[in-house]
Design an enzyme around this catalytic site. Structure first.
Site, PDB file in Angstrom:
ATOM      1  N   CYS A   1       0.837  -1.195   0.000  1.00 19.13           N
ATOM      2  CA  CYS A   1       0.000   0.000   0.000  1.00 19.13           C
ATOM      3  C   CYS A   1       0.875   1.249   0.000  1.00 19.13           C
ATOM      4  O   CYS A   1       1.502   1.585   1.006  1.00 19.13           O
ATOM      5  CB  CYS A   1      -0.903   0.008   1.233  1.00 19.13           C
ATOM      6  SG  CYS A   1      -2.221  -1.209   1.168  1.00 19.13           S
ATOM      7  N   LEU A   2       0.904   1.921  -1.136  1.00 15.81           N
ATOM      8  CA  LEU A   2       1.644   3.167  -1.273  1.00 15.81           C
ATOM      9  C   LEU A   2       0.866   4.097  -2.194  1.00 15.81           C
ATOM     10  O   LEU A   2       0.354   3.656  -3.221  1.00 15.81           O
ATOM     11  CB  LEU A   2       3.030   2.924  -1.869  1.00 15.81           C
ATOM     12  CG  LEU A   2       4.174   2.520  -0.939  1.00 15.81           C
ATOM     13  CD1 LEU A   2       5.422   2.240  -1.762  1.00 15.81           C
ATOM     14  CD2 LEU A   2       4.453   3.588   0.097  1.00 15.81           C
TER      15      LEU A   2
END
Length: 444
Positions: free
Chosen positions: A93-94
């Site tokens: 998750c970025l």
């Protein structure tokens, strides 16, 4: 994928491979630049310290307009979530990957690239990963502080167990364990089927991780010994409030077992270089090209150092085996090594340069780049296929009088702590180094 896109990816890969960041590595299988494997070494002073974390990167046709897909491979077969933003199923998750909503300006842009993605992932591996979970950024109640400590503790344990030991045991065929491929997080069935080739057997970081294990072995043991005092064997990991079914880090502390396994891996790696020597003698008997090449390189390197007035170094082959070089380095005058004599052994693989030399300083020396068992950290090899360049790097590593602080280059935790400590500690480091230099003649 357009030629422009392929050229862009190729350039980025080359820049990372030529760069001086010891914590990043990339590789491709054959010539397919669309599918990249990346290795991130866990940052020092974090629970991820010197762990080996692998990621699969898939570039789409729209790159660099659109970000690539990135999936974590080091997940214990899809059973372990190493970070609030790195899921057990592999999802990362970025905001720059478009897998998490970010603030304005944090989205992907074509000005970014693979290196910036890897650095962003590495930044998640902080000293307090608990705060990476949305809503917990400023958590500072006593409950949160306890959770933070518990979270760090289990990540440190699993970093050693999964990212280091499972990986190395897999490479060395110990107990049949090791890194397991897992179908990564995907959004469509088509993407999942396309990713199968990405997870076919391909181990581009095997030699790198073996050498790094020997570099960081003392640090691993130090961490185990310190943590084992805090966490008894059999104590269960604490579950975090943001961990859910199939996306958690469950288990128990087993530091006694981790230490045992560390010692076995270390022993197997020591045995491996002895096997190189035996293989080398067979190659000599069979007059294989690699043996002839190494013999020629030895003679050229030996002749070069005879003419080198700045470095006093004697070279000879061990038992006339061009796969094992003996070096005798005389300490340079007016330096901390002045008056010392150091026996060094360089072991060369029959698969050189696919496997790089391993170096042991046989003369005991108290030095920040020499581990307790004599393993030498060396870097800055000018030509990867030229063994003379390795000898040059060995000499530079030992004789460097003004080393820059970089925890990734420090293989003797005690020596490093003194060298970069208080003024009194620095003096203590110099005294210990000088004492070992003065005693070095007894071992020659």
């Amino acid at each position: 994928m357009s030629n422009q896109s392929i050229l862009r990816i190729t350039r980025e890969l080359n820049e990372i491979q030529r760069g001086d960041d010891l914590s990043l590595a990339v590789a491709i299988k054959d010539v397919d630049v669309r599918h990249v494997r990346a290795l991130i070494i866990g940052p020092s002073d974090t629970p991820y310290e010197f762990g080996f974390f692998e990621f699969a990167v898939r570039f789409g046709k729209e790159y660099p307009t659109k970000a690539p897909t990135v999936n974590a491979v080091t997940t214990n077969g899809g059973r372990t979530r190493f970070n609030p933003n790195i899921y057990a199923q592999g999802k990362v998750c970025l905001s720059i990957l478009g897998t998490w909503r970010g603030e304005r300006g944090e989205e992907w842009s074509s000005a970014q690239g693979l290196e910036s993605i890897l650095i962003s992932i590495q930044s998640l591996m902080s000293g307090n990963p608990y705060e990476n979970e949305p809503g917990f950024e400023d958590a500072n109640t006593e409950y949160d502080k306890t959770n933070q400590a518990n979270y760090v503790a289990k990540i440190r344990h699993e970093t050693l167990r999964i990212s280091v030991l499972d990986r190395l045991e897999g490479y060395l065929n110990i107990k049949g364990t090791g890194p397991k491929a897992v179908t990564p997080y995907k959004t469509t069935e088509a993407e999942s089927s396309e990713a199968l080739d990405e997870y076919a057997p391909f181990e581009p970081f095997k030699d790198r991780c073996k050498r790094r294990f020997l570099w960081y072995y003392d640090s691993y043991i130090k961490a185990i010994d310190e943590e084992s005092k805090k966490h008894k064997d059999g104590k269960s990991f604490e579950k975090m409030p943001f961990e859910g079914p199939s996306n958690t880090m469950d288990g128990t502390f087993q530091y006694t077992e981790l230490r045992r396994r560390m010692n076995i891996v270390h022993q197997k790696l020591e045995e491996e270089v002895q096997a190189w020597a035996a293989e080398g003698m067979e190659a000599v008997k069979k007059e294989l090209t690699i043996a002839t090449n190494l013999q020629r390189q030895f003679e050229q390197t030996q002749e070069g150092y005879k003419r080198n007035c700045d470095v006093q170094l004697e070279l000879e082959l061990c038992d006339k085996n061009p796969f094992v070089w003996n070096l005798l380095l005389f300490g340079k005058m007016m330096t901390n090594l002045d008056g010392g004599m150091f026996r060094i052994k360089m072991f060369i693989s029959p698969r050189f340069p696919q496997e790089l030399p391993r170096v042991k300083v046989e003369t005991p020396i108290f030095h920040h780049r020499v581990s307790k068992d004599g393993t030498l950290f060396y870097l800055d090899v000018k030509r990867i296929d030229d063994l003379g360049s390795y000898v040059d790097a060995i000499v530079r590593s030992l004789q460097d009088e003004d080393p820059k602080y970089d925890p990734r280059t420090l293989v003797n935790p005690e020596a490093a702590q003194l060298l970069w400590g208080t003024s009194d500690e620095k003096k203590q480091y110099s005294r210990k180094l000088r004492r070992s230099v003065q005693d070095s003649s007894e071992f020659c």
